[in-house]
Design a protein around this motif. Structure first.
Motif, PDB file in Angstrom:
ATOM      1  N   SER A  47     -42.129 -48.233  67.637  1.00 21.91           N
ATOM      2  CA  SER A  47     -43.319 -48.401  68.467  1.00 21.91           C
ATOM      3  C   SER A  47     -44.038 -49.688  68.074  1.00 21.91           C
ATOM      4  O   SER A  47     -44.083 -50.051  66.906  1.00 21.91           O
ATOM      5  CB  SER A  47     -44.279 -47.232  68.356  1.00 21.91           C
ATOM      6  N   VAL A  48     -44.551 -50.338  69.086  1.00 25.27           N
ATOM      7  CA  VAL A  48     -45.258 -51.597  68.872  1.00 25.27           C
ATOM      8  C   VAL A  48     -46.713 -51.374  69.280  1.00 25.27           C
ATOM      9  O   VAL A  48     -46.984 -50.946  70.403  1.00 25.27           O
ATOM     10  CB  VAL A  48     -44.628 -52.737  69.705  1.00 25.27           C
ATOM     11  N   LYS A  49     -47.636 -51.662  68.369  1.00 29.07           N
ATOM     12  CA  LYS A  49     -49.060 -51.443  68.614  1.00 29.07           C
ATOM     13  C   LYS A  49     -49.507 -52.270  69.824  1.00 29.07           C
ATOM     14  O   LYS A  49     -49.166 -53.446  69.935  1.00 29.07           O
ATOM     15  CB  LYS A  49     -49.860 -51.830  67.380  1.00 29.07           C
ATOM     16  N   GLY A  50     -50.234 -51.638  70.722  1.00 27.61           N
ATOM     17  CA  GLY A  50     -50.735 -52.344  71.894  1.00 27.61           C
ATOM     18  C   GLY A  50     -49.830 -52.209  73.111  1.00 27.61           C
ATOM     19  O   GLY A  50     -50.239 -52.516  74.223  1.00 27.61           O
ATOM     20  N   LEU A  51     -48.618 -51.794  72.906  1.00 28.27           N
ATOM     21  CA  LEU A  51     -47.716 -51.594  74.043  1.00 28.27           C
ATOM     22  C   LEU A  51     -47.605 -50.104  74.325  1.00 28.27           C
ATOM     23  O   LEU A  51     -47.320 -49.315  73.430  1.00 28.27           O
ATOM     24  CB  LEU A  51     -46.321 -52.153  73.764  1.00 28.27           C
ATOM     25  N   GLY A  52     -47.804 -49.733  75.560  1.00 33.02           N
ATOM     26  CA  GLY A  52     -47.695 -48.332  75.935  1.00 33.02           C
ATOM     27  C   GLY A  52     -46.410 -48.104  76.710  1.00 33.02           C
ATOM     28  O   GLY A  52     -45.703 -49.040  77.064  1.00 33.02           O
ATOM     29  N   LYS A  53     -46.138 -46.851  76.978  1.00 26.26           N
ATOM     30  CA  LYS A  53     -44.950 -46.517  77.756  1.00 26.26           C
ATOM     31  C   LYS A  53     -45.187 -46.849  79.223  1.00 26.26           C
ATOM     32  O   LYS A  53     -46.285 -46.653  79.739  1.00 26.26           O
ATOM     33  CB  LYS A  53     -44.621 -45.037  77.608  1.00 26.26           C
ATOM     34  N   LEU A  54     -44.160 -47.346  79.879  1.00 28.91           N
ATOM     35  CA  LEU A  54     -44.247 -47.656  81.304  1.00 28.91           C
ATOM     36  C   LEU A  54     -44.014 -46.392  82.120  1.00 28.91           C
ATOM     37  O   LEU A  54     -43.245 -45.522  81.730  1.00 28.91           O
ATOM     38  CB  LEU A  54     -43.191 -48.694  81.691  1.00 28.91           C
ATOM     39  N   THR A  55     -44.661 -46.346  83.269  1.00 33.36           N
ATOM     40  CA  THR A  55     -44.394 -45.244  84.191  1.00 33.36           C
ATOM     41  C   THR A  55     -43.112 -45.553  84.945  1.00 33.36           C
ATOM     42  O   THR A  55     -42.623 -46.698  84.940  1.00 33.36           O
ATOM     43  CB  THR A  55     -45.537 -45.079  85.209  1.00 33.36           C
ATOM     44  N   ARG A  56     -42.582 -44.553  85.625  1.00 28.97           N
ATOM     45  CA  ARG A  56     -41.365 -44.759  86.424  1.00 28.97           C
ATOM     46  C   ARG A  56     -41.586 -45.851  87.466  1.00 28.97           C
ATOM     47  O   ARG A  56     -40.735 -46.706  87.664  1.00 28.97           O
ATOM     48  CB  ARG A  56     -40.955 -43.443  87.079  1.00 28.97           C
ATOM     49  N   ASP A  57     -42.732 -45.824  88.120  1.00 27.67           N
ATOM     50  CA  ASP A  57     -43.026 -46.841  89.141  1.00 27.67           C
ATOM     51  C   ASP A  57     -43.075 -48.237  88.527  1.00 27.67           C
ATOM     52  O   ASP A  57     -42.585 -49.198  89.116  1.00 27.67           O
ATOM     53  CB  ASP A  57     -44.346 -46.532  89.841  1.00 27.67           C
ATOM     54  N   GLU A  58     -43.654 -48.356  87.326  1.00 30.20           N
ATOM     55  CA  GLU A  58     -43.723 -49.664  86.673  1.00 30.20           C
ATOM     56  C   GLU A  58     -42.340 -50.166  86.275  1.00 30.20           C
ATOM     57  O   GLU A  58     -42.053 -51.352  86.358  1.00 30.20           O
ATOM     58  CB  GLU A  58     -44.624 -49.581  85.441  1.00 30.20           C
ATOM     59  N   ILE A  59     -41.480 -49.261  85.860  1.00 28.15           N
ATOM     60  CA  ILE A  59     -40.132 -49.657  85.451  1.00 28.15           C
ATOM     61  C   ILE A  59     -39.351 -50.212  86.643  1.00 28.15           C
ATOM     62  O   ILE A  59     -38.664 -51.227  86.534  1.00 28.15           O
ATOM     63  CB  ILE A  59     -39.378 -48.458  84.831  1.00 28.15           C
ATOM     64  N   TYR A  60     -39.476 -49.545  87.791  1.00 27.89           N
ATOM     65  CA  TYR A  60     -38.682 -49.927  88.956  1.00 27.89           C
ATOM     66  C   TYR A  60     -39.410 -50.842  89.927  1.00 27.89           C
ATOM     67  O   TYR A  60     -38.883 -51.186  90.974  1.00 27.89           O
ATOM     68  CB  TYR A  60     -38.170 -48.668  89.673  1.00 27.89           C
ATOM     69  N   ASP A  61     -40.611 -51.256  89.595  1.00 26.22           N
ATOM     70  CA  ASP A  61     -41.366 -52.155  90.467  1.00 26.22           C
ATOM     71  C   ASP A  61     -40.738 -53.547  90.435  1.00 26.22           C
ATOM     72  O   ASP A  61     -40.590 -54.159  89.394  1.00 26.22           O
ATOM     73  CB  ASP A  61     -42.826 -52.223  90.014  1.00 26.22           C
ATOM     74  N   ARG A  62     -40.341 -54.029  91.600  1.00 26.68           N
ATOM     75  CA  ARG A  62     -39.675 -55.344  91.679  1.00 26.68           C
ATOM     76  C   ARG A  62     -40.668 -56.474  91.959  1.00 26.68           C
ATOM     77  O   ARG A  62     -40.298 -57.631  91.966  1.00 26.68           O
ATOM     78  CB  ARG A  62     -38.612 -55.305  92.766  1.00 26.68           C
TER      79      ARG A  62
END
Length: 80
Positions: free
Chosen positions: A60-75
């Motif tokens: 885990s990297v401080k300041g980075l959160g998990k992406l949502t499914r929409d964020e992962i696949y957003d082009r």
């Protein structure tokens, strides 16, 4: 028609060479055409990779959160 004889033996590979046991060396001498099938006794394990390690123990990297499914696949990238 040629007579086919099946010879079966266990041996080890050394320096990339399959050693023929002494009792078969005369009948399997130079010039004989052979067909080789190999059955290993130990299952081959694929080398452990860094990706395997990260999948088992994510970093885990401080300041980075998990992406949502929409964020992962957003082009589309928003430009500021």
């Amino acid at each position: 028609m040629m007579k086919r004889e099946i010879v079966e033996f266990e041996t080890e590979i050394r320096n990339g060479v399959i050693e023929i046991p002494e009792q078969y060396k005369q009948e399997l001498s130079d010039g004989h055409k052979i067909k080789v099938s190999i059955a290993t006794e130990e299952p081959r394990q694929r080398p452990w990779s860094m990706m395997d390690e990260l999948a088992q123990q994510p970093i885990s990297v401080k300041g980075l959160g998990k992406l949502t499914r929409d964020e992962i696949y957003d082009r589309w990238v928003e430009r500021v």
